[in-house]
Design a protein around this motif. Sequence first.
Motif, PDB file in Angstrom:
ATOM      1  N   ALA A  36       1.022  -1.939   0.073  1.00  0.00           N
ATOM      2  CA  ALA A  36       0.393  -0.063  -0.011  1.00  0.00           C
ATOM      3  C   ALA A  36       0.689   1.067  -0.022  1.00  0.00           C
ATOM      4  O   ALA A  36       0.562   2.027  -0.472  1.00  0.00           O
ATOM      5  CB  ALA A  36      -0.786   0.112   0.657  1.00  0.00           C
ATOM      6  N   ALA A  37       1.831   0.921   0.662  1.00  0.00           N
ATOM      7  CA  ALA A  37       3.303   2.392   0.706  1.00  0.00           C
ATOM      8  C   ALA A  37       3.249   2.890  -1.078  1.00  0.00           C
ATOM      9  O   ALA A  37       3.674   3.618  -0.786  1.00  0.00           O
ATOM     10  CB  ALA A  37       3.689   2.175   1.984  1.00  0.00           C
ATOM     11  N   GLY A  40       0.637   4.123  -2.968  1.00  0.00           N
ATOM     12  CA  GLY A  40       0.768   5.646  -2.624  1.00  0.00           C
ATOM     13  C   GLY A  40       1.788   6.542  -2.640  1.00  0.00           C
ATOM     14  O   GLY A  40       1.443   7.649  -3.471  1.00  0.00           O
ATOM     15  N   HIS A  44       1.673   9.690  -6.404  1.00  0.00           N
ATOM     16  CA  HIS A  44       1.451  10.639  -5.748  1.00  0.00           C
ATOM     17  C   HIS A  44       2.629  11.028  -6.711  1.00  0.00           C
ATOM     18  O   HIS A  44       2.486  12.289  -7.928  1.00  0.00           O
ATOM     19  CB  HIS A  44       2.273  10.942  -4.300  1.00  0.00           C
ATOM     20  CG  HIS A  44       2.627  11.891  -4.468  1.00  0.00           C
ATOM     21  ND1 HIS A  44       4.084  12.740  -4.717  1.00  0.00           N
ATOM     22  CD2 HIS A  44       2.054  13.104  -3.581  1.00  0.00           C
ATOM     23  CE1 HIS A  44       3.990  13.800  -4.368  1.00  0.00           C
ATOM     24  NE2 HIS A  44       2.769  14.005  -3.386  1.00  0.00           N
ATOM     25  N   TRP A  47      -0.177  11.471 -10.498  1.00  0.00           N
ATOM     26  CA  TRP A  47      -1.306  11.690  -9.616  1.00  0.00           C
ATOM     27  C   TRP A  47      -2.506  12.859 -10.835  1.00  0.00           C
ATOM     28  O   TRP A  47      -2.860  12.216 -11.366  1.00  0.00           O
ATOM     29  CB  TRP A  47      -1.749  13.476  -8.752  1.00  0.00           C
ATOM     30  CG  TRP A  47      -2.336  14.018  -8.197  1.00  0.00           C
ATOM     31  CD1 TRP A  47      -2.903  14.856  -8.173  1.00  0.00           C
ATOM     32  CD2 TRP A  47      -3.832  12.473  -8.127  1.00  0.00           C
ATOM     33  NE1 TRP A  47      -4.108  14.890  -7.991  1.00  0.00           N
ATOM     34  CE2 TRP A  47      -4.191  13.504  -7.624  1.00  0.00           C
ATOM     35  CE3 TRP A  47      -3.673  11.486  -7.679  1.00  0.00           C
ATOM     36  CZ2 TRP A  47      -6.111  12.942  -7.108  1.00  0.00           C
ATOM     37  CZ3 TRP A  47      -5.148  11.014  -6.917  1.00  0.00           C
ATOM     38  CH2 TRP A  47      -6.481  11.555  -6.594  1.00  0.00           C
TER      39      TRP A  47
END
Length: 237
Positions: A36-37, A40, A44, A47
């Motif tokens: 999950a990290a 993310g 980012h 995006w």
Amino acid sequence: MAKTATRGRRKAPARGKSKARSSGGGLLPWAVIGIAAIGGIVAHDHWKSIQPMLARQSTPITRDAAEPRPVVKKDAPPKQVALAAPTPKVPVPQPLPPAAIPTPMIQPIKAVSSPASAAVSQTGTVAFGYCGQGAHINCVGDGGVFWYKGEKIVIADMASPAVDRARCDGERRVAFAAKSRLLALLNAGPFTMNAAGKAEPSGAPRVVSRDGRSFGAQLINEGLARKPGAAGSAWCA
């Protein structure tokens, strides 16, 4: 003692398996957190390219959520749909018939004796009598006047005294004699009348004859009449 040692040896592998299971179950949450990290961080960094994709996928979901679905009631009666009123028919104006043209009334034309009809002869065959107080149809009024079918006839080729205008007894006697003689001549048989001029209020002038002999000439020859225009004082001596 031998059986107990055998059982202890058999249970040893089971403990190792449980340790492996417990150690594997403890690493799984950390692996999920790590993935999950990493996801993310990647999201980012990218995006700007991921945002349009998420907007496209979320738009239909938002529309579906925004539009409320009609709730269908099982026991609700069917809605009555009002029928549209029939459109009234507008009468089509019919062409007007042409106006009637007034026809002038034709007035009857009265028969007027003309000179051409003067030469036409007329034959009389009726019975005559003396004229009285009633209507004069076929009768004798004086020595030179009679009515034929209601028309007053004056003998044109003679002149005789009138009874009601006699100036003396001698003239009165001649007037009665001429009146009686004319009645006899008219009732003696068919006679012919020829026009001798235009009809006047005093009567229609006619020359009356039978077989070519004039009634006026006979009365003159018998002394009961004289030619037209002659003096009448000779009747009274």
